[in-house]
Design a protein around this motif. Structure first.
Motif, PDB file in Angstrom:
ATOM      1  N   ASP A 122       0.838  -1.197   0.000  1.00  0.00           N
ATOM      2  CA  ASP A 122       0.000   0.000   0.000  1.00  0.00           C
ATOM      3  C   ASP A 122       0.874   1.248   0.000  1.00  0.00           C
ATOM      4  O   ASP A 122       1.233   1.784   1.036  1.00  0.00           O
ATOM      5  N   ALA A 123       1.220   1.703  -1.205  1.00  0.00           N
ATOM      6  CA  ALA A 123       2.069   2.883  -1.317  1.00  0.00           C
ATOM      7  C   ALA A 123       1.274   4.070  -1.864  1.00  0.00           C
ATOM      8  O   ALA A 123       1.801   4.947  -2.521  1.00  0.00           O
ATOM      9  N   SER A 124      -0.020   4.068  -1.614  1.00  0.00           N
ATOM     10  CA  SER A 124      -0.859   5.142  -2.165  1.00  0.00           C
ATOM     11  C   SER A 124      -0.709   6.420  -1.342  1.00  0.00           C
ATOM     12  O   SER A 124      -0.355   6.384  -0.159  1.00  0.00           O
ATOM     13  N   LEU A 125      -0.976   7.529  -1.982  1.00  0.00           N
ATOM     14  CA  LEU A 125      -0.901   8.820  -1.300  1.00  0.00           C
ATOM     15  C   LEU A 125      -2.317   9.356  -1.069  1.00  0.00           C
ATOM     16  O   LEU A 125      -3.191   9.193  -1.920  1.00  0.00           O
ATOM     17  N   PRO A 126      -2.545  10.013   0.065  1.00  0.00           N
ATOM     18  CA  PRO A 126      -3.900  10.529   0.323  1.00  0.00           C
ATOM     19  C   PRO A 126      -4.164  11.835  -0.426  1.00  0.00           C
ATOM     20  O   PRO A 126      -4.304  12.901   0.164  1.00  0.00           O
TER      21      PRO A 126
END
Lengths: 131, 140
Positions: A122-126
């Motif tokens: 999970d390397a997603s950015l908010p």
């Protein structure tokens, strides 16, 4: 005569503008060149560091292989014994050997650098919050 | 009156041009130094990568062949043994060369009771700067 005067006035400041423009261009190019070279060097240094660490682990593993009696005591029912030596953070050199029936000789069946760190998928950015 | 104004304008223009040339020279001198530094860094980076690759290649060959002279001669025909030290020269593009080149690869083998240890070092010949070195043990 008025035209001549206007041309002279227009020329004043042009050379300064060119100097500022070229100066900025040179400064940006120089900064990019320095940054690229520095990043390249940093990458090379890390490669060298990793290679040195790998061969340090290699040497430690060779030292462990000398103590065959201790390794023979660790064997499972199939005659395999294994140990690992840390290489760097999140990496280790995993070694597995297989003894013969007499326990005096062995064959290296595995000599592998394995990743021990946890992979975070999970390397997603908010960026956009869901309402 | 008009000529005097033109003369003043020309003087102003020339003065500004002179300052512009001066500042341009200063900026150019600083930037040339920065470019030169970046180039040196880049050369060192390339040297380090080549040295690491070369040293690890030699280390792997050593783990397989120990110091069988025939095997070494096949891969590095330009290299030569001098006692317990094996060495090979490389030119500026990292190609092996027979005469003394830019870089020197040396491998010194030390015999122990239980291990045979090899020290691999790559140096720049002109400055005698050690670029990279590596030690590898092999159980006898």
């Amino acid at each position: 005569m008025r035209n001549r005067k206007r041309v002279t006035v227009a020329n004043i400041g042009m050379s300064s503008m060119f100097v500022i423009l070229f100066g900025l261009c040179f400064a940006v190019l120089a900064a990019l060149a320095i940054a690229t070279a520095q990043h390249d060097y940093e990458l090379s240094r890390r490669l060298a560091e990793h290679t040195t660490d790998y061969y340090a682990a290699y040497n430690q593993a060779q030292e462990r292989l000398l103590d065959t009696e201790a390794l023979y005591q660790q064997t499972d029912e199939d005659g395999y014994a294994s140990f690992s030596v840390p290489v760097q953070e999140g990496q280790e050199l995993s070694v597995e050997i297989c003894f013969d029936e007499t326990g005096s000789e062995y064959v290296i069946t595995k000599w592998q650098v394995v990743n021990t760190g946890e992979w975070n998928g999970d390397a997603s950015l908010p960026v956009l919050k869901q309402p | 009156m008009m000529r005097q104004r033109e003369s003043n304008g020309a003087k102003l223009f020339l003065t500004e041009l002179m300052f512009s040339i001066f500042f341009f020279a200063v900026i150019a001198a600083i930037c040339v130094q920065l470019f030169s530094g970046a180039h040196t860094r880049s050369v060192h980076s390339k040297e380090l990568v080549q040295s690491v690759n070369l040293a690890s290649n030699v280390a792997e060959y050593y783990t397989v062949w120990d110091w069988e002279e025939e095997s070494w001669q096949k891969v590095f025909p330009e290299g030569e043994w001098q006692g317990d030290v094996w060495q090979a020269s490389f030119d500026e593009s990292w190609e092996p060369c027979e005469e003394s080149g830019e870089y020197l690869l040396q491998m010194e083998v030390v015999n122990g009771d239980e291990y045979r240890e090899a020290y691999i070092a790559i140096t720049e010949i002109e400055t005698e700067r050690v670029i990279y070195e590596l030690a590898i043990k092999r159980v006898v």
